[in-house]
Design an enzyme around this catalytic site. Structure first.
Site, PDB file in Angstrom:
ATOM      1  N   HIS A 167     -77.102 -18.950 -17.002  1.00  0.00           N
ATOM      2  CA  HIS A 167     -77.613 -17.579 -16.994  1.00  0.00           C
ATOM      3  C   HIS A 167     -79.127 -17.511 -16.878  1.00  0.00           C
ATOM      4  O   HIS A 167     -79.669 -16.555 -16.325  1.00  0.00           O
ATOM      5  CB  HIS A 167     -77.119 -16.841 -18.239  1.00  0.00           C
ATOM      6  CG  HIS A 167     -75.721 -16.343 -18.046  1.00  0.00           C
ATOM      7  ND1 HIS A 167     -74.871 -16.063 -19.071  1.00  0.00           N
ATOM      8  CD2 HIS A 167     -75.034 -16.100 -16.916  1.00  0.00           C
ATOM      9  CE1 HIS A 167     -73.712 -15.650 -18.574  1.00  0.00           C
ATOM     10  NE2 HIS A 167     -73.790 -15.671 -17.268  1.00  0.00           N
ATOM     11  N   ARG A 265     -73.950 -10.454  -1.985  1.00  0.00           N
ATOM     12  CA  ARG A 265     -72.939 -11.273  -2.682  1.00  0.00           C
ATOM     13  C   ARG A 265     -72.235 -10.399  -3.713  1.00  0.00           C
ATOM     14  O   ARG A 265     -72.683 -10.293  -4.859  1.00  0.00           O
ATOM     15  CB  ARG A 265     -73.621 -12.458  -3.371  1.00  0.00           C
ATOM     16  CG  ARG A 265     -74.212 -13.498  -2.432  1.00  0.00           C
ATOM     17  CD  ARG A 265     -74.806 -14.644  -3.241  1.00  0.00           C
ATOM     18  NE  ARG A 265     -75.029 -15.829  -2.462  1.00  0.00           N
ATOM     19  CZ  ARG A 265     -76.220 -16.216  -1.984  1.00  0.00           C
ATOM     20  NH1 ARG A 265     -77.297 -15.501  -2.225  1.00  0.00           N
ATOM     21  NH2 ARG A 265     -76.336 -17.336  -1.298  1.00  0.00           N
ATOM     22  N   CYS A 471     -77.302 -17.022   6.782  1.00  0.00           N
ATOM     23  CA  CYS A 471     -77.593 -16.414   5.470  1.00  0.00           C
ATOM     24  C   CYS A 471     -77.695 -17.459   4.366  1.00  0.00           C
ATOM     25  O   CYS A 471     -77.786 -17.115   3.195  1.00  0.00           O
ATOM     26  CB  CYS A 471     -76.580 -15.338   5.131  1.00  0.00           C
ATOM     27  SG  CYS A 471     -74.909 -15.961   4.965  1.00  0.00           S
TER      28      CYS A 471
HETATM   29  C1  PEP Z   1     -73.754 -20.185   1.952  1.00  0.00           C
HETATM   30  O1  PEP Z   1     -72.788 -20.884   1.672  1.00  0.00           O
HETATM   31  O2  PEP Z   1     -74.689 -20.558   2.681  1.00  0.00           O
HETATM   32  C2  PEP Z   1     -73.880 -18.829   1.383  1.00  0.00           C
HETATM   33  C3  PEP Z   1     -74.852 -18.033   1.772  1.00  0.00           C
HETATM   34  O3  PEP Z   1     -72.997 -18.460   0.439  1.00  0.00           O
HETATM   35  P1  PEP Z   1     -73.140 -18.880  -1.111  1.00  0.00           P
HETATM   36  O4  PEP Z   1     -74.466 -19.566  -1.294  1.00  0.00           O
HETATM   37  O5  PEP Z   1     -73.014 -17.629  -1.896  1.00  0.00           O
HETATM   38  O6  PEP Z   1     -71.976 -19.827  -1.269  1.00  0.00           O
END
Ligand code: PEP
Ligand code: MG
Length: 545
Positions: A167, A265, A471
């Site tokens: 956290h 997210r 992303c």
């Molecule tokens: C990724 O996997 O690059 C992504 C953006 O998703 P997360 O980091 O939330 O798994």
């Protein structure tokens, strides 16, 4: 009950128990206040952390153990709460499940709070009174201490220990405080007053940073949060968007000049919840998120729980290897009731504007088609309930699984856009755990194997006229971003605190140079060769400037 600590003289067990009860009440009130304050600064998900801590203060497993340690062992109230919280935390820390292990830190945080109240000590607080913002270093920090940090005084946090899913890390991210954790003993070797820079994107601490480091990380940590009206358009055909997991982060991305949110997210909005969020609540939250971003679109990723992000309300699955188990879209397709509520809330929250919805961890065409069908079904259910829904819906998938990158030509006709999740797309092809510090040299998009997968996605997307975003955190790297653009990526969605620095960095580049560097990187045989290509481009650009 045998205890190791020396037994102090206490007035009377009844008096100590009374003091303990009073301190517990006081702590519960402080935590409720902290939840309220952080709700405004960092959003619902962070507030939920302190609401959950307030519940721990009332938890009979903790309170009864402390009260009986006073009665049976003659401990003081302070010793009793320290003992009970340490024992409860140890029980959680021994569990297999990473979620519970991370909650051990919350119990210790609560124990320290109650002990401080009993001892009349002020809580550890890290407000610097004067001078330039400083980087705070510590073995570890409680989430509640991080929640009280201010960007005006703290430029970053460097921890010897700490867990990325703990956290304290989540709160730091939500507040936009650059954080590097798991630095180990190296941190102890750095002298007080030494000049350092926290690269929150890569999770590194740079000692005596030079001008290239500063350019790479951003000229000063946290500076990205200066409110800007807009960033001037880039000559390159790329849009910089923000990644967010709370309303607060959407606001930070907007203030940093991001043109939209390329990854929302949604699982982070409902962190720490024991029951799934309902339709009404989700609808209201998605509206708030939309209202917080004045420009560009918002790409809502459906719940990406499972793997390293178990949800307390999700179906409990005992998996030996959760990173390869039922996570992302796999969970949504196996539990259509969860997916249906979320899709309806998204569709109904956006009746007058286009909706961008994206599915995580897609590996096959069947999954992409089923996900698309789920959007259609949710649309029909909402309409038959008499509700208006978004008329224009863009359905995309994340490319995080090597199979999807290889099959991008088959997937492209079934979707409206691709978004490459490099955080996962580095770990699966390289068989290198993204949550572990050890194989970090393998789990990077500088690996030519990863770049070739991204290239495959870009080629298929071009063929089918679909846009490709990135992303994952690689998009924020000044080394990697130009290569990704050269491959054909047209959107980079990154942490809000990196937006400004990346924009400045890309402003000096031209597409021809990015393309040439990307072709050279695709021909490279090793990650060092890719790095050399990227560094050469960086140096040529800075010497031209
Ligand atoms: C990724 O996997 O690059 C992504 C953006 O998703 P997360 O980091 O939330 O798994
Ligand atoms: Mg991912």
């Amino acid at each position: 009950m045998p205890v190791g600590a020396p037994q102090p003289q206490v007035a009377s067990p009844e008096h100590e128990q009374h003091r303990l009860r009073g301190a517990l009440d006081h702590a519960a009130q402080e935590l409720a206040d902290l939840a309220e304050q952080t709700r405004a600064r960092a959003g619902e998900d962070v507030a939920a952390i302190f609401e959950a801590q307030a519940l721990f203060v009332r938890d009979p497993a903790l309170v009864d153990q402390a009260l009986s340690a006073i009665a049976e062992n003659g401990l003081s109230a302070v010793q009793a709460i320290e003992l009970a919280s340490a024992r409860q935390a140890d029980v959680l820390a021994r569990l297999e499940d990473e979620y519970f292990r991370a909650r051990a830190a919350d119990i210790r945080d609560v124990g320290r709070r109650v002990a401080a109240i009993l001892a009349g000590r002020p809580r550890a607080s890290l407000h610097m009174s004067s001078g330039a913002p400083a980087v705070v270093s510590a073995d570890d920090l409680d989430a509640s201490v991080v929640a009280e940090l201010r960007l005006e005084t703290v430029a970053g946090v460097a921890l010897a220990g700490g867990a990325p899913t703990g956290h304290a890390a989540i709160v730091a991210r939500a507040l936009g405080i650059p954080l590097a954790l798991g630095l180990g003993d190296d941190l102890l070797a750095i002298a007080d007053g030494e000049e350092v820079l926290v690269d929150g994107t890569a999770g590194r601490l740079l000692v005596r940073p030079d001008s290239t480091d500063r350019l790479a990380v951003g000229s000063s940590n946290g500076a990205a949060f200066v409110a800007v009206a807009d960033l001037p358009p880039l000559a390159l055909p790329v849009v910089i968007e923000g990644n967010a997991g709370s309303v607060r982060e959407v606001e930070q991305a907007a203030a940093a000049g991001a043109h939209g949110i390329g990854l929302l997210r949604t699982e982070l909005l409902f962190l720490g919840r024991s029951v799934p969020p309902g339709l009404e609540e989700q609808r209201a939250l998605y509206r708030r998120i939309r209202a917080a971003m004045p420009r560009g679109s918002i790409v809502f990723r459906t719940l990406d729980v499972g793997g390293d992000k178990p949800a307390a309300y999700g179906p409990a699955l005992a998996e030996a290897n959760p990173a390869l188990g039922v996570r992302g879209v796999r969970l949504g397709l196996r539990h259509p009731e969860l997916l249906e509520v979320q899709l309806r809330a998204l569709l109904e929250s956006s009746p007058d504007s286009p909706l961008h919805v994206m599915f995580p961890m897609v590996a096959t065409l069947e999954e992409a088609l089923l996900a698309r069908a789920a959007v259609q079904r949710a649309t029909e259910i909402s309409r038959s309930a008499g509700l208006s829904v978004a008329a224009e819906v863009h359905v995309g998938i994340m490319i995080e699984v090597p199979a999807a990158a290889l099959m991008a030509d088959a997937l492209a006709p079934a979707v409206d856009f691709f978004s490459v999740g490099t955080n996962d797309l580095v770990q699966y092809p390289m068989a290198a755990d993204r949550t572990s510090a050890e194989p970090a040299d393998l789990a990077t998009a500088l690996q030519p194997a990863v770049l070739r997968l991204v290239n495959n996605v870009c080629l298929a997307a071009r063929e089918h006229n679909r846009p490709v975003a990135v992303c994952g955190e690689a998009g924020a790297s000044p080394l990697l971003a130009p290569l990704l653009i050269g491959l054909g990526v047209t959107q980079l969605s990154i942490a809000p605190q990196s937006v400004r620095a990346l924009h400045e960095h890309l402003a000096g580049l031209d597409l021809g140079a990015c393309r040439a560097a990307a072709s050279a990187a695709l021909r490279a045989s090793t990650s060092s060769d890719v790095q050399l290509v990227a560094e050469t481009l960086l140096q040529t650009t800075s010497s031209d400037a």
